[in-house]
Design an enzyme around this catalytic site. Structure first.
Site, mmCIF file in Angstrom:
data_model
loop_
_atom_site.group_PDB
_atom_site.id
_atom_site.type_symbol
_atom_site.label_atom_id
_atom_site.label_comp_id
_atom_site.label_asym_id
_atom_site.label_seq_id
_atom_site.Cartn_x
_atom_site.Cartn_y
_atom_site.Cartn_z
ATOM 1 N N GLN A 97 3.236 9.926 0.956
ATOM 2 C CA GLN A 97 4.510 9.190 0.920
ATOM 3 C C GLN A 97 5.325 9.505 -0.335
ATOM 4 O OE1 GLN A 97 2.607 5.198 2.015
ATOM 5 N NE2 GLN A 97 4.626 5.055 2.970
ATOM 6 N N HIS B 155 -3.894 1.584 7.990
ATOM 7 C CA HIS B 155 -2.531 2.120 7.917
ATOM 8 C C HIS B 155 -2.455 3.270 6.902
ATOM 9 C CE1 HIS B 155 2.000 1.552 7.818
ATOM 10 N NE2 HIS B 155 1.795 2.210 6.691
ATOM 11 N N GLU B 156 -3.034 3.049 5.725
ATOM 12 C CA GLU B 156 -2.931 4.061 4.671
ATOM 13 C C GLU B 156 -3.777 5.294 4.996
ATOM 14 O OE1 GLU B 156 -0.537 3.645 2.773
ATOM 15 O OE2 GLU B 156 -0.260 1.487 3.000
ATOM 16 N N GLY C 25 0.831 -1.199 0.000
ATOM 17 C CA GLY C 25 0.000 0.000 0.000
ATOM 18 C C GLY C 25 0.860 1.242 0.000
ATOM 19 N N CYS D 100 6.328 -0.110 7.219
ATOM 20 C CA CYS D 100 5.932 1.013 6.374
ATOM 21 C C CYS D 100 7.102 1.367 5.464
ATOM 22 C CB CYS D 100 5.562 2.201 7.252
ATOM 23 S SG CYS D 100 5.095 3.673 6.328
ATOM 24 N N LEU D 101 6.813 1.614 4.215
ATOM 25 C CA LEU D 101 7.879 1.981 3.275
ATOM 26 C C LEU D 101 8.567 3.283 3.690
ATOM 27 C CD1 LEU D 101 6.090 1.126 -0.098
ATOM 28 C CD2 LEU D 101 7.929 -0.165 1.006
ATOM 29 N N HIS E 287 -1.943 7.649 7.191
ATOM 30 C CA HIS E 287 -0.973 8.515 6.497
ATOM 31 C C HIS E 287 -1.624 9.842 6.067
ATOM 32 C CE1 HIS E 287 2.773 6.322 6.125
ATOM 33 N NE2 HIS E 287 2.188 5.255 5.627
#
Ligand code: NI
Length: 179
Positions: free
Chosen positions: A51, A142-143, A46, A100-101, A146
């Site tokens: 991001q 999670h997304e 995701g 997380c990226l 953000h």
């Protein structure tokens, strides 16, 4: 289409609240295309617009395809694009493993709702609604976080529930959960 640089957690941009999308069209489509290119390049599950440095309420998720014991694909990986998303119902709570990226080199254990109902729009402005549990529900939460400047680091089950992993390993883990 282009692979964009992923912003990491020391950048204050990731702590800002993203703005609602008010225009659907070529610019939004380009943003979503770039996000998928970037997600594939990073082998993530995701990605949220902030991001890649864009403070707009957009995120994408691509679930991994399901394979049986012989490695045969039994269900294709499903793609989700959520614009101006809202979780309208959630149920249950459980500890889940997450990465997380934007937080390279770490994973952690967080509390997440087990089931969510999310609504929003797709990139063409069509209204969408998804009921999710497990990994997909975790990814949506999670997304969406953000878009409000929240990182999973803020939701650790306890402060010692953050682990170092090899850089590159957390990426698979934006596949979060069970894997
Ligand atoms: Ni993330």
């Amino acid at each position: 289409m282009a692979i964009r640089a992923i912003v990491t957690s020391e950048n204050p941009l990731l702590r800002e609240k993203s703005k609602k999308v008010s225009r659907y069209g070529a610019d939004l489509q380009r943003l979503v295309d770039d996000m998928f290119d970037t997600l594939y390049a990073a082998h993530g599950l995701g990605l949220a617009a902030p991001q890649i440095g864009v403070l707009q309420r957009v995120f994408i998720v691509e679930m991994p395809e399901e394979v049986d014991d012989d490695g045969k694909v039994v269900a294709p990986g499903e793609q989700y694009v959520l614009v101006n998303p809202e979780i309208i119902r959630s149920r249950g709570a459980e500890e889940m493993d997450e990465g997380c990226l934007s937080v390279p080199g770490y994973r952690g254990t967080v509390m997440r709702a087990t089931e969510v109902l999310i609504k929003g729009y797709d990139e063409s402005g069509k209204s969408v609604r998804h009921k999710a549990d497990g990994l997909l529900a975790q990814a949506f939460q999670h997304e969406l976080d953000h878009l409000d400047g929240i990182l999973y680091l803020d939701r650790l089950a306890s402060p010692d529930k953050l682990y170092r992993v090899e850089v590159g390993q957390e990426e698979v883990e934006e596949t979060f959960g069970e894997s």
